[in-house]
Enzyme design. Structure first.
Site, PDB file in Angstrom:
ATOM      1  N   GLU A 245      -5.314 -19.756 -17.254  1.00 17.06           N
ATOM      2  CA  GLU A 245      -6.182 -19.183 -17.012  1.00 17.06           C
ATOM      3  C   GLU A 245      -5.618 -18.084 -15.657  1.00 17.06           C
ATOM      4  O   GLU A 245      -7.346 -16.669 -15.557  1.00 17.06           O
ATOM      5  CB  GLU A 245      -7.829 -20.507 -16.047  1.00 17.06           C
ATOM      6  CG  GLU A 245      -8.666 -19.106 -16.553  1.00 17.06           C
ATOM      7  CD  GLU A 245     -10.467 -20.102 -16.027  1.00 17.06           C
ATOM      8  OE1 GLU A 245      -9.885 -21.184 -17.197  1.00 17.06           O
ATOM      9  OE2 GLU A 245     -11.437 -19.718 -15.048  1.00 17.06           O
ATOM     10  N   ARG A 271      -7.230  17.400  -5.939  1.00 24.48           N
ATOM     11  CA  ARG A 271      -7.968  17.507  -4.822  1.00 24.48           C
ATOM     12  C   ARG A 271      -7.230  17.937  -4.360  1.00 24.48           C
ATOM     13  O   ARG A 271      -6.680  17.243  -3.678  1.00 24.48           O
ATOM     14  CB  ARG A 271      -8.585  16.905  -4.409  1.00 24.48           C
ATOM     15  CG  ARG A 271      -9.413  16.798  -3.647  1.00 24.48           C
ATOM     16  CD  ARG A 271     -10.794  17.180  -3.924  1.00 24.48           C
ATOM     17  NE  ARG A 271     -12.263  17.091  -2.747  1.00 24.48           N
ATOM     18  CZ  ARG A 271     -13.343  18.678  -2.738  1.00 24.48           C
ATOM     19  NH1 ARG A 271     -12.740  19.115  -4.011  1.00 24.48           N
ATOM     20  NH2 ARG A 271     -13.708  18.641  -1.848  1.00 24.48           N
ATOM     21  N   GLN A 282      -0.747  11.960   5.306  1.00 20.67           N
ATOM     22  CA  GLN A 282      -0.064  10.864   4.977  1.00 20.67           C
ATOM     23  C   GLN A 282      -1.438   9.626   5.029  1.00 20.67           C
ATOM     24  O   GLN A 282      -1.566   8.348   4.322  1.00 20.67           O
ATOM     25  CB  GLN A 282       0.507  10.349   6.444  1.00 20.67           C
ATOM     26  CG  GLN A 282       2.485  10.498   5.885  1.00 20.67           C
ATOM     27  CD  GLN A 282       3.602  10.082   6.967  1.00 20.67           C
ATOM     28  OE1 GLN A 282       1.938   9.492   7.706  1.00 20.67           O
ATOM     29  NE2 GLN A 282       4.266  10.611   6.892  1.00 20.67           N
TER      30      GLN A 282
END
Ligand code: FAD
Length: 384
Positions: A245, A271, A282
């Site tokens: 799991e 963008r 940065q």
């Protein structure tokens, strides 16, 4: 030391990504908004063989070795934008079917695995109770033996897949007077058993495509044949299955880490603000570099767990480290992605805010981050 995937694993990865991107996740946004389980996507995955990847061919599985398995589940999660569907599948495979494959009798395997593998049976794992979460050994659900059968009574909550489940692996106290680690037993409980009732569906912040419920077991008669492993051996089963799991389910976080990073790279490159792509700042590129580092480290831990299990070795420590690192890393990367996308990260018609909500669950289910730190501390010899 060879870190490269072999040719079969590379081909498998490519085929799975192509399948998942083409056939799954198109309705991820609507499934999330409406908290809808994608049964059609489930069936597609079953037909593609996903539910049988780890299991032997004699039951309909693919018999992938553990390392190829983590590669496969990572690829599925990377390609499928519906994290809820991916979690429902992982829960079914790693918290239910694997128990029967690893600890079932030949008869139990023959009876239950084919349906779990072909997807006609949906599995769930029922351990947590309203008053018992992290302290799993304190479960109060009782199974009393009487004339070769058990009478099961109790309530389990936060059970993934419960509202659609056909089969539960349920943990209950059979040996109340034994030491804590010998009190519990695990049972296979078909949802059709008289007395099994999902009493409440539970809404949640993320992974909304995985239904969740509270389940009541009222005087359910469970044949002795449905006892999984030995009476009193429930905790041993649970700890050994937890390697799967925590170790294998979190392949999904690694796939999501890559998807979130790639979306951030694409957005930051396209963008433009102040006459430049925002990636040139940065303040934007460094968080993306951190995403890349997290992906690399989580993947190394994941493949190490796969490799250890392929070698037939224990992976308790590595699985806990992977679970902790990949789940927290995904929260960090998803939050950074939201910031990089600005308003577009926060609004509903883009997938980023959903990635954040989905990511948050991973630090809770399968044992919280704090419990993973406790396990790691104890496995390196610190006092409990
Ligand atoms: C999305 C999702 C799916 C789930 N699916 C299932 C499922 O299918 N089946 C199932 O059985 N359960 C499931 N669960 C339940 C899950 O396993 C539990 O939520 C988890 O074990 C924690 O238990 P709890 O929520 O009761 O928190 P609690 O145990 O009450 O813990 C609350 C807080 O206290 C902290 N804490 C507790 N003990 C310690 C300690 N010793 N040291 C330090 N900190 C501690 C925890 O880390 C946590 O921050 C699911 C949960 C989620 C969120």
């Amino acid at each position: 030391m060879d870190f490269a995937l072999n040719e079969d694993q590379r081909r498998l990865r490519t085929e799975i990504i192509e399948f998942a991107q083409a056939r799954l996740g198109e309705q991820a946004g609507a499934n999330d908004r409406e908290a809808r389980f994608d049964r059609a996507g489930w069936d597609e995955c079953a037909r593609f063989g996903v539910l049988g990847w780890p299991f032997p061919a004699e039951y309909g599985g693919a018999g992938l070795d553990p390392l190829s398995c983590v590669v496969a589940f990572e690829a599925l999660a990377y390609g499928c934008a519906d994290n809820g569907l991916v979690f429902a599948i992982n829960n079914h495979v790693w918290a239910c079917a694997v128990y029967i494959a690893e600890h079932g009798t030949p008869q139990q395997r023959k009876q239950f695995l084919p349906g779990l593998i072909d997807g006609s049976t949906i599995g769930a794992h029922a351990l947590t109770e309203p008053d018992v979460g992290s302290d799993a050994l304190s479960v109060t659900t009782r199974a009393v033996e009487e004339n070769g059968q058990y009478l099961l009574t109790g309530t389990k909550c936060f059970i993934s897949n419960a509202p659609v489940a056909d089969l539960f692996v349920v943990f209950a106290v059979t040996e109340p007077d034994a030491a804590p680690q010998g009190r519990l037993s695990a049972f296979i409980v078909p949802a059709s058993t008289p007395g099994v009732r999902v009493v409440r569906e539970i809404g949640k912040a993320g992974l909304r495509g995985t239904p969740m419920g509270e389940v009541r077991f009222e005087d359910c008669v469970i044949p002795e044949d449905y006892l999984l492993g030995a009476a009193g051996g429930g905790y041993r089963l649970f700890t050994s299955a937890m390697e799967y799991e925590r170790g294998f389910m979190f392949a999904a976080q690694v796939g999501a880490l890559q998807r979130v990073m790639e979306r951030s790279v694409a957005h930051a490159s396209a963008r433009r603000q102040f006459g430049r792509p925002i990636a040139a700042f940065q303040g934007v590129s460094h968080p993306i570099a951190d995403m890349r580092v997290r992906l690399e480290l989580a993947r190394l831990l994941l493949y190490k767990v796969g490799w250890l299990k392929r070698e037939g070795r224990m992976a308790m420590l590595e699985a806990a480290m992977l679970k902790l690192y990949a789940s927290e890393g995904l929260v960090d990367s998803a939050l950074a992605a939201l910031q990089i996308h600005g308003a577009r990260g926060y609004v509903e018609d883009q997938p980023i805010e959903r990635e954040v909500r989905d990511a948050l669950a991973g630090t809770v289910y399968g044992g919280t981050s704090e419990i993973q730190r406790n396990i790691i501390a104890s496995l390196i010899g610190l006092p409990a």
